[in-house]
Design a protein around this motif. Structure first.
Motif, PDB file in Angstrom:
ATOM      1  N   THR A 220      52.045  55.620  41.926  1.00 40.26           N
ATOM      2  CA  THR A 220      50.795  55.021  42.380  1.00 40.26           C
ATOM      3  C   THR A 220      51.107  53.732  43.121  1.00 40.26           C
ATOM      4  OG1 THR A 220      49.570  55.927  40.499  1.00 40.26           O
ATOM      5  CG2 THR A 220      48.593  54.054  41.654  1.00 40.26           C
ATOM      6  N   GLY A 221      50.580  53.593  44.323  1.00 36.83           N
ATOM      7  CA  GLY A 221      50.806  52.379  45.086  1.00 36.83           C
ATOM      8  C   GLY A 221      49.995  51.219  44.535  1.00 36.83           C
ATOM      9  N   ILE A 222      50.638  50.063  44.400  1.00 36.92           N
ATOM     10  CA  ILE A 222      49.974  48.854  43.899  1.00 36.92           C
ATOM     11  C   ILE A 222      50.217  47.733  44.907  1.00 36.92           C
ATOM     12  CG2 ILE A 222      49.868  47.154  42.045  1.00 36.92           C
ATOM     13  CD1 ILE A 222      50.809  49.286  40.127  1.00 36.92           C
ATOM     14  N   VAL A 223      49.120  47.121  45.374  1.00 34.97           N
ATOM     15  CA  VAL A 223      49.197  46.058  46.375  1.00 34.97           C
ATOM     16  C   VAL A 223      48.377  44.878  45.886  1.00 34.97           C
ATOM     17  CG1 VAL A 223      48.702  45.408  48.763  1.00 34.97           C
ATOM     18  CG2 VAL A 223      49.497  47.713  48.252  1.00 34.97           C
ATOM     19  N   ARG A 293      39.475  42.723  41.319  1.00 36.25           N
ATOM     20  CA  ARG A 293      39.982  41.358  41.411  1.00 36.25           C
ATOM     21  C   ARG A 293      41.042  41.120  40.338  1.00 36.25           C
ATOM     22  NH1 ARG A 293      37.573  38.513  45.141  1.00 36.25           N
ATOM     23  NH2 ARG A 293      35.464  39.116  45.844  1.00 36.25           N
ATOM     24  N   LEU A 294      42.069  40.344  40.734  1.00 34.42           N
ATOM     25  CA  LEU A 294      43.154  40.070  39.802  1.00 34.42           C
ATOM     26  C   LEU A 294      42.657  39.232  38.635  1.00 34.42           C
ATOM     27  CD1 LEU A 294      46.141  40.781  39.659  1.00 34.42           C
ATOM     28  CD2 LEU A 294      46.670  38.577  40.691  1.00 34.42           C
ATOM     29  N   ASP A 295      41.727  38.327  38.893  1.00 33.03           N
ATOM     30  CA  ASP A 295      41.081  37.523  37.858  1.00 33.03           C
ATOM     31  C   ASP A 295      39.589  37.570  38.132  1.00 33.03           C
ATOM     32  OD1 ASP A 295      40.191  35.751  36.015  1.00 33.03           O
ATOM     33  OD2 ASP A 295      41.511  34.104  36.562  1.00 33.03           O
ATOM     34  N   GLU A 296      38.844  38.106  37.175  1.00 32.12           N
ATOM     35  CA  GLU A 296      37.417  38.325  37.407  1.00 32.12           C
ATOM     36  C   GLU A 296      36.656  37.034  37.663  1.00 32.12           C
ATOM     37  OE1 GLU A 296      35.887  41.041  37.839  1.00 32.12           O
ATOM     38  OE2 GLU A 296      37.471  42.456  37.313  1.00 32.12           O
ATOM     39  N   LEU A 303      43.565  43.263  43.641  1.00 32.95           N
ATOM     40  CA  LEU A 303      44.536  44.292  43.285  1.00 32.95           C
ATOM     41  C   LEU A 303      44.052  45.634  43.847  1.00 32.95           C
ATOM     42  CD1 LEU A 303      47.195  44.403  41.669  1.00 32.95           C
ATOM     43  CD2 LEU A 303      45.846  45.071  39.686  1.00 32.95           C
ATOM     44  N   VAL A 304      44.928  46.298  44.606  1.00 35.65           N
ATOM     45  CA  VAL A 304      44.582  47.565  45.248  1.00 35.65           C
ATOM     46  C   VAL A 304      45.469  48.666  44.663  1.00 35.65           C
ATOM     47  CG1 VAL A 304      44.276  48.769  47.432  1.00 35.65           C
ATOM     48  CG2 VAL A 304      44.091  46.272  47.355  1.00 35.65           C
ATOM     49  N   PHE A 305      44.833  49.697  44.135  1.00 32.80           N
ATOM     50  CA  PHE A 305      45.545  50.872  43.637  1.00 32.80           C
ATOM     51  C   PHE A 305      45.384  51.984  44.669  1.00 32.80           C
ATOM     52  CE2 PHE A 305      44.359  48.488  39.876  1.00 32.80           C
ATOM     53  CZ  PHE A 305      45.553  48.459  39.155  1.00 32.80           C
TER      54      PHE A 305
END
Length: 548
Positions: A220-223, A293-296, A303-305
């Protein structure tokens, strides 16, 4: 039988050496600075009249010589440490023993056990127990106590001093032992705390490395990107899905591809709406992105999956074809027996002289569709029996040259106009890792199609094979260019779907099987968009360092 004892030295709480070398060196450097300061103070007091200090000297000349020698020794050791000398444990032990003995000699040469120098011995004993919190620390205390009693006893017996000095020396001995035991306990506790902290720090570093390895090896790609789509971090799968086939890998200040950037903007406007699947390039697979979002609360990072939809589609198709393959395998002989009888009967009727031209056309249709049904059964059975790739590292230009030569020889033996295949090779083609027999099957299928369509369009069976590398120079590619009519825009999306065909005599499984075999070898088969006539299929191989 040999027994292996597990190594638990990294676990906190196990017995270790008194102190790590680096820690002992740092503490010894601090202690040596203290020794130099004390030596300078004692040397400075030599210029003060002893009568003013109310401390009569027993052996003034010996005292002065001892102070200067002690100062010179400490200065020399300080210079060695400044030059990068790393003392071993034996050097530290020797220095502490010299300190205790020199202090007692100075004590004996001055005014005896009542002199304030006796307090400095306590510091030397304490330093010894900090630097070596073991039995050697108790030895320092015992040596200091014996030396103090010896100095007091010498003063009582040789100089007629008060016997109370022996009691004072005994009290100092008790202080030495008390300081030794207390500091050893404190030092051990501090060392255990440091060991626990080091162990936890190493565990955290190891966990970070493990997490990094897991993330990098995930399919799974994580960006991690900012609000404007500028990429901060990306794992290997994301690099391959987004940039692997376009040569942008490794460049800094990158942004998300346009298709994915539009999905990010749409998500920012409506986070509840699921982004639509998209395709970064014509040679890349369809992907599905999800954003969070990385931090809500207060973070601009997103964060993109990224999921490869072709994998999901392939799994569904594999399940469908596996079921179909099992069904086909169970009824193959049931279908082929009557199919063979139909085909044979049609062939016998065609040899009869009483059959008219219209009936001959009907018999031709029966035979053609009998062969087609038989081909469908063969292809589905091949899919259900497909084996795992037996990959090896291949010099692609040399292998492709041998394949082209053998393929042309095989086509020449079949009769008809000889196939014309032009092979173009770029310089510095990286090696590729794949199963030769499976990729040979793929190329044979693509070349057969290309020659057939080129013959229909131009009257000559010809095509071009190009072998080169992607723009990043890490992946090898093969282009199969034919000179046929090409594929319409409406059919481009469906060419790799099973049972899709525009040829009435085709089974619709050739390109699907070719892509499946490429995926088994971690390669990617795509249809390129181009302005020139004909079709160009591209096989992009995985980096040669990746094991299949």
């Amino acid at each position: 039988m040999n027994h292996v004892t597990p190594d638990n030295t990294d676990q906190p709480g196990n017995e270790r050496k008194p102190a790590p070398p680096a820690q002992s060196n740092r503490l010894f450097r601090v202690y040596n600075v203290y020794r130099i300061v004390i030596s300078l103070v004692l040397a400075g007091l030599l210029f003060v009249d002893p009568a003013q200090l109310d401390q009569p000297m027993r052996l003034p000349l010996q005292y002065q010589s001892g102070v200067l020698a002690y100062l010179a020794l400490n200065v020399i050791i300080g210079l060695l440490l400044a030059q990068g000398f790393r003392p071993a444990q034996r050097h530290i032990t020797l220095s502490l023993l010299i300190d205790i003995l020199v202090m007692h000699l100075l004590l004996a040469a001055s005014s005896g056990i009542t002199n304030g120098l006796a307090n400095l011995i306590i510091i030397s004993v304490a330093a010894g127990n900090i630097l070596t919190p073991s039995r050697m620390g108790v030895f320092y205390a015992a040596l200091a106590a014996i030396c103090s009693l010896a100095v007091a006893g010498w003063g009582v017996m040789a100089l007629g001093e008060n016997v109370d000095n022996i009691v004072r020396a005994g009290s100092l001995g008790i202080l030495y032992f008390g300081a030794a035991l207390i500091l050893q306990s404190v030092t051990r506790r501090m060392q255990r705390s440091e060991e626990l902290a080091d162990y936890r720090a190493r565990s955290i570093v190891e966990l970070e490395k493990i997490n990094e390895q897991i993330i990098q090896r995930m399919r799974t790609g994580i960006v991690v990107t900012d609000q404007d789509g500028r990429i901060r971090l990306a794992n290997g799968a994301a690099e391959e899905l987004l940039f692997g086939l376009t040569g942008n890998q490794g460049h800094h200040s990158r942004v998300l591809p346009i298709a994915l950037l539009e999905g990010l903007i749409a998500w920012q406007e409506n986070p509840r709406k699921r982004p639509e699947p998209c395709q970064v390039q014509s040679t890349s697979p369809m992907i599905q992105a999800s954003f969070t979002r990385l931090d809500e609360e207060n973070s601009d990072l997103i964060l993109v999956f990224i999921e490869d939809l072709s994998k999901v589609t392939q799994q569904a198709q594999q399940m469908k074809l596996a079921s179909l393959g099992r069904l086909t395998a169970s009824i193959a002989h049931e279908v082929r027996n009557p199919l063979g009888a139909i085909s044979h009967a049609a062939q016998l009727m065609g040899e009869s002289g009483d059959i008219g031209e219209a009936d001959q056309r009907m018999l031709g249709i029966i035979q053609r569709h009998s062969r087609r049904v038989n081909g469908i059964i063969d292809n589905v059975l091949d899919l259900s029996r497909r084996r795992q790739a037996d990959a090896e590292l291949v010099d692609l230009p040399r292998w492709l040259e041998a394949f082209t030569r053998e393929y042309q020889q095989a086509k020449g033996c079949e009769g008809g106009e000889p196939a014309r295949i032009e092979l173009e090779t770029e310089p510095n083609v990286p090696a590729a890792r794949f199963d030769k027999s499976q990729i040979e099957q793929v190329l044979t299928n693509l070349c057969d199609n290309g020659l057939r369509y080129s013959l229909e369009q131009t009257g000559s069976p010809r095509l071009t094979l190009r072998v080169g590398a992607t723009a990043d120079g890490e992946r090898a590619i093969i282009d199969i260019q034919d000179y046929g009519p090409g594929i319409s825009e409406a059919n481009r999306i469906s060419v790799f779907e099973p049972f899709f065909t525009t040829d009435k005599s085709g089974t619709g499984l050739g390109l699907y099987l070719a892509r499946e075999l490429c995926e088994t070898n971690q390669a990617h088969l795509a249809l390129l968009k181009q302005d020139s006539p004909g079709c160009c299929f591209r096989i992009t191989f995985a980096p040669s360092g990746r094991l299949i």
